[in-house]
Each structure stands twice: as structure tokens, then as C-alpha cells.
Design a protein around this motif. Structure first.
Motif, short mmCIF file in Angstrom:
data_model
loop_
_atom_site.label_atom_id
_atom_site.label_comp_id
_atom_site.label_asym_id
_atom_site.label_seq_id
_atom_site.Cartn_x
_atom_site.Cartn_y
_atom_site.Cartn_z
N ASN A 2 40.67 30.00 38.82
CA ASN A 2 39.39 29.49 38.35
C ASN A 2 38.55 30.65 37.80
N PRO A 3 38.08 30.55 36.55
CA PRO A 3 37.28 31.64 35.96
C PRO A 3 36.05 32.00 36.78
N ARG A 4 35.42 31.00 37.39
CA ARG A 4 34.23 31.25 38.20
C ARG A 4 34.59 32.10 39.43
N LYS A 5 35.70 31.74 40.08
CA LYS A 5 36.17 32.47 41.25
C LYS A 5 36.56 33.90 40.86
N MET A 6 37.20 34.04 39.70
CA MET A 6 37.59 35.36 39.20
C MET A 6 36.37 36.23 38.99
N LYS A 7 35.32 35.67 38.40
CA LYS A 7 34.09 36.42 38.15
C LYS A 7 33.46 36.87 39.47
N GLN A 8 33.44 35.99 40.47
CA GLN A 8 32.88 36.34 41.77
C GLN A 8 33.67 37.49 42.41
N MET A 9 34.99 37.43 42.33
CA MET A 9 35.82 38.48 42.91
C MET A 9 35.57 39.82 42.21
N MET A 10 35.43 39.79 40.89
CA MET A 10 35.19 41.01 40.15
C MET A 10 33.84 41.60 40.52
N GLU A 11 32.83 40.76 40.69
CA GLU A 11 31.50 41.25 41.08
C GLU A 11 31.55 41.88 42.47
N GLN A 12 32.34 41.29 43.38
CA GLN A 12 32.48 41.84 44.73
C GLN A 12 33.13 43.21 44.69
N GLY A 14 32.72 45.32 42.33
CA GLY A 14 31.86 46.23 41.58
C GLY A 14 32.22 46.33 40.11
N ILE A 15 32.88 45.31 39.59
CA ILE A 15 33.27 45.30 38.18
C ILE A 15 32.33 44.38 37.42
N ASP A 16 31.63 44.94 36.43
CA ASP A 16 30.71 44.16 35.60
C ASP A 16 31.44 43.79 34.30
N VAL A 17 31.45 42.50 33.97
CA VAL A 17 32.15 42.03 32.79
C VAL A 17 31.15 41.44 31.80
N ALA A 18 31.27 41.80 30.53
CA ALA A 18 30.38 41.26 29.50
C ALA A 18 31.19 40.94 28.25
N GLU A 19 30.92 39.79 27.66
CA GLU A 19 31.54 39.41 26.39
C GLU A 19 30.71 40.02 25.27
N LEU A 20 31.37 40.65 24.30
CA LEU A 20 30.67 41.24 23.16
C LEU A 20 30.83 40.34 21.95
N ASP A 21 29.78 40.21 21.17
CA ASP A 21 29.81 39.39 19.96
C ASP A 21 30.28 40.27 18.79
N ALA A 22 31.57 40.59 18.79
CA ALA A 22 32.14 41.47 17.76
C ALA A 22 32.57 40.66 16.55
N GLU A 23 32.31 41.20 15.37
CA GLU A 23 32.73 40.55 14.12
C GLU A 23 34.08 41.08 13.66
N GLU A 24 34.33 42.38 13.93
CA GLU A 24 35.58 42.99 13.49
C GLU A 24 35.87 44.19 14.38
#
Length: 124
Positions: A2-12, A14-24
């Protein structure tokens, strides 16, 4: 998973994840360029170390193929030089002083290893 569970585990952890709005995204190697136009980029920050994940299909180009092509009569003459070993200003100076074409001036400079005076003397 589950993506939500994965995000929670990563936060625990200490891993911060961010999507970037890249064009190229362009990855250049000595031999080729990988160009991702329709791309998803994720930045992960774990303990101060940033990691980027690129997801997409690249267009493969030869190295330097993305550069703009110059227009004009001198383009072919400039491309024949050894990676710009003879500066264009030198070619113009020799051509003007000796009263010859730029291609003749470039040939003389190459034959004289870039020596301006020797190239002019050779052409006169």
C-alpha cells in the motif's frame, strides 16, 4: 504494498520523499544523451543524502546531437576543424591578410600547427 503504508514506513526511517514537476531530464555520457520528455522524478532525502529516481522512456541521441546547428556558409569549414583546435578568429585573420578563402586559410593554419605568421607566409 500500500503506497500510504510505504510512505509511513519511509517517514519512520527518516526518509523524506517529494515528487518533482520535471518537464525534461537529460543524462549525458561520453557517447550518448538520454532525454526523458514524459518523466516522473522523485527526490528522496535520507540523512542528508539526496537521491533522485527517474521513471520514463528515454530518447537516445548521439553525444552533442542536441546542440543547435549554426546556419551560414562557414558551418562546414568549422566542423572540419579538430574540435576547435584552430580558433575562427585566427582563420579570419589569415584569410584577410593573405586574401584567400577561409577554407584555404584553415588548411594553411592546420599545416603550420596554428602558427599565424607561417600560415600567411605559406599562402602569399
Amino acid at each position: 504494498m500500500n503506497p500510504r503504508k510505504m510512505k509511513q514506513m519511509m517517514e519512520q526511517m527518516g526518509i523524506d520523499v517529494a515528487e518533482l514537476d520535471a518537464e525534461e531530464v537529460v543524462i549525458r555520457t561520453a557517447d550518448e544523451e538520454l532525454v526523458f520528455d514524459d518523466v516522473e522524478v522523485t527526490r528522496m532525502d535520507a540523512q542528508g543524502q539526496e537521491t533522485y529516481q527517474v521513471v520514463g522512456e528515454p530518447e537516445v541521441r548521439e553525444a552533442g546531437a542536441a546542440g543547435a546547428v549554426e546556419s551560414g556558409a562557414d558551418t562546414d569549414e568549422e566542423d572540419e576543424s579538430d574540435g576547435g583546435a584552430i580558433p575562427d578568429d585566427d582563420v579570419e585573420l589569415v584569410a584577410t591578410r593573405a586574401g584567400v578563402s577561409k577554407s584555404d586559410a584553415r588548411e594553411a593554419l592546420e599545416a603550420e600547427d596554428g602558427d599565424l605568421a607561417a600560415a600567411i607566409a605559406r599562402l602569399e
